[in-house]
Motif scaffolding. Structure first.
Motif, mmCIF file in Angstrom:
data_model
loop_
_atom_site.group_PDB
_atom_site.id
_atom_site.type_symbol
_atom_site.label_atom_id
_atom_site.label_comp_id
_atom_site.label_asym_id
_atom_site.label_seq_id
_atom_site.Cartn_x
_atom_site.Cartn_y
_atom_site.Cartn_z
ATOM 1 N N CYS A 1 0.811 -1.393 -0.035
ATOM 2 C CA CYS A 1 0.008 -0.084 0.039
ATOM 3 C C CYS A 1 0.914 1.257 -0.081
ATOM 4 C CB CYS A 1 -0.996 -0.121 0.999
ATOM 5 S SG CYS A 1 -0.067 0.045 2.797
ATOM 6 N N GLY A 2 0.222 2.290 0.044
ATOM 7 C CA GLY A 2 0.844 3.686 -0.041
ATOM 8 C C GLY A 2 1.587 4.254 1.287
ATOM 9 N N GLY A 3 2.329 5.247 1.100
ATOM 10 C CA GLY A 3 2.861 5.878 2.350
ATOM 11 C C GLY A 3 4.352 6.060 2.214
ATOM 12 N N PHE A 4 4.995 6.057 3.344
ATOM 13 C CA PHE A 4 6.327 6.429 3.113
ATOM 14 C C PHE A 4 7.377 5.300 3.860
ATOM 15 C CE2 PHE A 4 4.169 10.282 2.267
ATOM 16 C CZ PHE A 4 4.598 10.869 1.350
ATOM 17 N N SER A 5 7.450 4.371 3.096
ATOM 18 C CA SER A 5 8.215 3.370 4.105
ATOM 19 C C SER A 5 9.531 3.582 4.453
ATOM 20 C CB SER A 5 7.970 1.954 3.160
ATOM 21 O OG SER A 5 8.607 2.011 2.017
ATOM 22 N N TYR A 6 9.977 3.236 5.490
ATOM 23 C CA TYR A 6 11.203 3.469 5.976
ATOM 24 C C TYR A 6 11.585 5.159 5.700
ATOM 25 C CZ TYR A 6 11.747 -1.641 6.598
ATOM 26 O OH TYR A 6 11.497 -2.775 6.873
ATOM 27 N N GLY A 7 10.623 5.866 5.886
ATOM 28 C CA GLY A 7 11.003 7.417 5.531
ATOM 29 C C GLY A 7 11.077 7.531 4.222
ATOM 30 N N ASP A 8 11.198 6.768 3.203
ATOM 31 C CA ASP A 8 11.502 6.895 1.790
ATOM 32 C C ASP A 8 12.944 7.280 1.816
ATOM 33 O OD1 ASP A 8 9.332 6.366 0.351
ATOM 34 O OD2 ASP A 8 8.563 8.141 -0.234
ATOM 35 N N TYR A 9 13.798 6.924 2.630
ATOM 36 C CA TYR A 9 15.401 7.229 2.746
ATOM 37 C C TYR A 9 15.973 6.440 1.607
ATOM 38 C CZ TYR A 9 14.198 9.312 7.216
ATOM 39 O OH TYR A 9 13.619 9.910 8.409
ATOM 40 N N LEU A 10 16.953 6.992 1.306
ATOM 41 C CA LEU A 10 17.695 6.605 -0.100
ATOM 42 C C LEU A 10 17.099 6.686 -1.245
ATOM 43 C CD1 LEU A 10 20.317 5.183 -0.764
ATOM 44 C CD2 LEU A 10 19.247 2.979 -0.546
ATOM 45 N N ARG A 11 15.962 5.972 -1.431
ATOM 46 C CA ARG A 11 15.007 6.191 -2.554
ATOM 47 C C ARG A 11 13.643 5.696 -2.185
ATOM 48 N NH1 ARG A 11 19.364 3.548 -4.440
ATOM 49 N NH2 ARG A 11 18.179 1.744 -4.499
ATOM 50 N N ALA A 12 12.548 6.173 -2.630
ATOM 51 C CA ALA A 12 11.290 5.741 -2.127
ATOM 52 C C ALA A 12 11.276 4.188 -2.628
ATOM 53 C CB ALA A 12 10.176 6.450 -3.205
ATOM 54 N N GLY A 13 10.901 3.482 -1.383
ATOM 55 C CA GLY A 13 10.786 1.932 -1.562
ATOM 56 C C GLY A 13 12.082 1.052 -1.733
ATOM 57 N N ALA A 14 13.400 1.977 -1.361
ATOM 58 C CA ALA A 14 14.767 1.097 -1.833
ATOM 59 C C ALA A 14 14.965 0.369 -0.530
ATOM 60 C CB ALA A 14 15.778 2.199 -1.756
ATOM 61 N N ILE A 15 14.610 0.726 0.871
ATOM 62 C CA ILE A 15 14.772 -0.052 1.947
ATOM 63 C C ILE A 15 13.666 -1.251 2.318
ATOM 64 C CG2 ILE A 15 15.348 0.200 4.562
ATOM 65 C CD1 ILE A 15 16.562 2.804 3.908
ATOM 66 N N ALA A 16 12.288 -0.649 1.985
ATOM 67 C CA ALA A 16 11.472 -1.740 2.226
ATOM 68 C C ALA A 16 11.690 -2.886 1.265
ATOM 69 C CB ALA A 16 10.147 -1.157 1.697
ATOM 70 N N ARG A 17 12.347 -2.720 -0.060
ATOM 71 C CA ARG A 17 12.458 -3.853 -0.816
ATOM 72 C C ARG A 17 13.486 -4.818 -0.232
ATOM 73 N NH1 ARG A 17 15.298 -7.124 -2.615
ATOM 74 N NH2 ARG A 17 16.391 -7.543 -4.767
ATOM 75 N N PHE A 18 14.088 -4.651 0.975
ATOM 76 C CA PHE A 18 14.868 -5.444 1.485
ATOM 77 C C PHE A 18 14.543 -6.070 2.896
ATOM 78 C CE2 PHE A 18 17.932 -3.509 -1.644
ATOM 79 C CZ PHE A 18 18.674 -4.578 -2.117
ATOM 80 N N SER A 19 13.313 -5.684 2.947
ATOM 81 C CA SER A 19 12.525 -6.324 4.288
ATOM 82 C C SER A 19 12.157 -7.614 4.247
ATOM 83 C CB SER A 19 11.456 -5.518 4.587
ATOM 84 O OG SER A 19 10.308 -5.613 3.503
ATOM 85 N N PRO A 20 12.284 -8.373 5.456
ATOM 86 C CA PRO A 20 11.966 -9.837 5.332
ATOM 87 C C PRO A 20 10.557 -10.266 4.458
ATOM 88 C CG PRO A 20 12.899 -9.079 7.550
ATOM 89 C CD PRO A 20 12.490 -7.846 6.599
ATOM 90 N N VAL A 21 9.714 -9.521 4.631
ATOM 91 C CA VAL A 21 8.501 -9.781 4.020
ATOM 92 C C VAL A 21 8.412 -9.759 2.264
ATOM 93 C CG1 VAL A 21 7.502 -7.594 3.786
ATOM 94 C CG2 VAL A 21 5.917 -9.621 4.169
ATOM 95 N N MET A 22 9.472 -8.859 2.015
ATOM 96 C CA MET A 22 9.490 -8.828 0.520
ATOM 97 C C MET A 22 10.468 -9.964 -0.085
ATOM 98 S SD MET A 22 7.897 -6.376 -0.569
ATOM 99 C CE MET A 22 8.580 -6.451 -2.303
ATOM 100 N N ASP A 23 11.174 -10.562 0.856
ATOM 101 C CA ASP A 23 12.030 -11.896 0.381
ATOM 102 C C ASP A 23 10.777 -12.847 -0.234
ATOM 103 O OD1 ASP A 23 14.363 -10.929 0.803
ATOM 104 O OD2 ASP A 23 14.590 -11.966 2.872
ATOM 105 N N THR A 24 9.753 -12.985 0.583
ATOM 106 C CA THR A 24 8.698 -13.805 0.323
ATOM 107 C C THR A 24 7.706 -13.571 -0.687
ATOM 108 O OG1 THR A 24 8.727 -14.415 2.469
ATOM 109 C CG2 THR A 24 7.109 -15.679 1.525
ATOM 110 N N VAL A 25 7.585 -12.290 -0.761
ATOM 111 C CA VAL A 25 6.885 -11.532 -1.839
ATOM 112 C C VAL A 25 7.262 -11.898 -3.084
ATOM 113 C CG1 VAL A 25 5.921 -9.343 -2.681
ATOM 114 C CG2 VAL A 25 5.405 -10.001 -0.287
ATOM 115 N N ILE A 26 8.844 -11.461 -3.017
ATOM 116 C CA ILE A 26 9.305 -11.608 -4.393
ATOM 117 C C ILE A 26 9.256 -12.827 -4.917
ATOM 118 C CG2 ILE A 26 11.552 -11.406 -5.721
ATOM 119 C CD1 ILE A 26 12.018 -8.862 -3.785
ATOM 120 N N GLU A 27 9.692 -14.007 -4.087
ATOM 121 C CA GLU A 27 9.907 -15.304 -4.275
ATOM 122 C C GLU A 27 8.342 -15.952 -5.102
ATOM 123 O OE1 GLU A 27 11.421 -17.717 -1.486
ATOM 124 O OE2 GLU A 27 10.012 -19.189 -1.745
ATOM 125 N N GLN A 28 7.166 -15.484 -4.272
ATOM 126 C CA GLN A 28 6.139 -16.035 -4.800
ATOM 127 C C GLN A 28 5.377 -15.193 -5.834
ATOM 128 O OE1 GLN A 28 3.069 -16.998 -1.790
ATOM 129 N NE2 GLN A 28 4.850 -17.884 -0.207
#
Lengths: 90, 226
Positions: B49-76
């Motif tokens: 969903c929308g928002g500013f995950s991890y404050g949008d630090y570095l680039r929007a979405g760049a840090i969220a992409r490496f969160s544990p949940v995303m490992d599974t989301v990417i794989e599936q």
């Protein structure tokens, strides 16, 4: 300890509105003769231990996968000598 | 039996509750997912969903992409799990390379919040089948980093394969190339867009339109009929 600097810039073909805003402000500040400004990011990494080929390779991977998004950005990795680091700290 | 659709909450997510509500309004069951959990609780689909995950630090979405949940989301997602990325979720999907191209700051450098007219270009994805191709809809748009960019070859490929899912109409609000508001992957299970369908699902609130609801009824029908 040594410092490794990673510079990240938008790819040249990608519009940089922030850089343009800076460039447009220059004449108002009395700076003439600057036709273009592009804004990037600089990361300074303080590395524990020697900066050998293996350490640089790991930093290169880090820059490629995380510090830069290579879909839209280019990056460079360079080692700053310890003298420069010491000088900069004063 | 209904479908269970997960909504991931990252630190800085803003629209997780609205997204859960939209899923419920459509008749499916929302399931809260947490960024630190690799477990997707056996959901049938996922919304970022929308928002500013991890404050949008570095680039929007760049840090969220490496969160544990995303490992599974990417794989599936690569194995066919339907995933919808809205706004920050779209940015996360491009950072995760589940969708091509990237997102940058709006060309006018301002935050934007407006009722945006869009054309549905592709009504064959998991998330758009309740629309008709060419349909014009209005849903809210609110973002800082909404400028879609990709190299010429990628743009040509997206256009040739019909993978531009949504296009801005009347005004290009952020400088996105080819007026692109949203895209899909080749398989049609991963869709991302900047505007917010979850804010346009009930006639009493927002613009009074329910033009965003078909996102959630599309996926429900697909899952229930599967």
């Amino acid at each position: 300890m040594a410092r490794v600097v990673v510079d990240v810039m938008l790819k040249p073909e990608i519009l940089d509105p922030q850089g343009q805003a800076v460039q447009r402000a220059l004449p108002r500040l009395g700076f003439e003769g600057i036709s273009d400004v592009r804004q990037g990011k600089r990361f300074e990494l303080e590395v524990d231990g020697p900066v050998d080929d293996a350490a640089l390779a790991r930093i290169h991977d880090l820059a490629e996968s995380f510090l830069a998004n290579t879909v839209i950005e280019d990056f460079t990795v360079k080692v700053e000598s310890e003298d420069v680091v010491a000088g900069a700290a004063k | 039996m209904t479908a269970r659709i997960g909504v991931v909450t990252f630190p800085g997510s803003l629209d997780d509750r609205d997204t859960q509500r939209a899923i419920r309004v459509a008749g499916a069951e929302p399931v809260a997912l947490w960024h630190k959990d690799k477990d997707l609780k056996q959901v049938d689909a996922v919304v970022l969903c929308g928002g500013f995950s991890y404050g949008d630090y570095l680039r929007a979405g760049a840090i969220a992409r490496f969160s544990p949940v995303m490992d599974t989301v990417i794989e599936q997602a690569k194995a066919g799990l339907p995933v919808l990325g809205i706004c920050n979720g779209f940015q996360i999907l491009t950072e995760a390379h589940l969708l091509p191209g990237g997102m940058l700051g709006n060309d006018h450098l301002h935050f934007i919040c407006r009722d945006q007219k869009l054309r549905v270009e592709n009504a064959d994805t998991s998330w758009t089948s309740d629309y008709t191709a060419g349909q014009e809809i209005h849903i809210p748009l609110k973002n800082m980093d909404g400028r879609y960019v990709a190299d010429r070859r990628t743009l040509d490929e997206l256009e040739a394969e019909g993978r531009v899912a949504f296009r801005y109409l009347d005004v290009n609000p952020n400088g996105s190339l080819n007026d692109i508001a949203g895209i899909t992957n080749a398989a049609g299970n991963v869709v991302g867009l900047m505007p917010h369908p979850e804010h346009a699902v009930e006639s009493l609130i927002g613009t009074g339109r329910t033009d965003g609801l078909p996102f959630f009824t599309s996926i429900l029908k697909k899952l229930v009929n599967a």
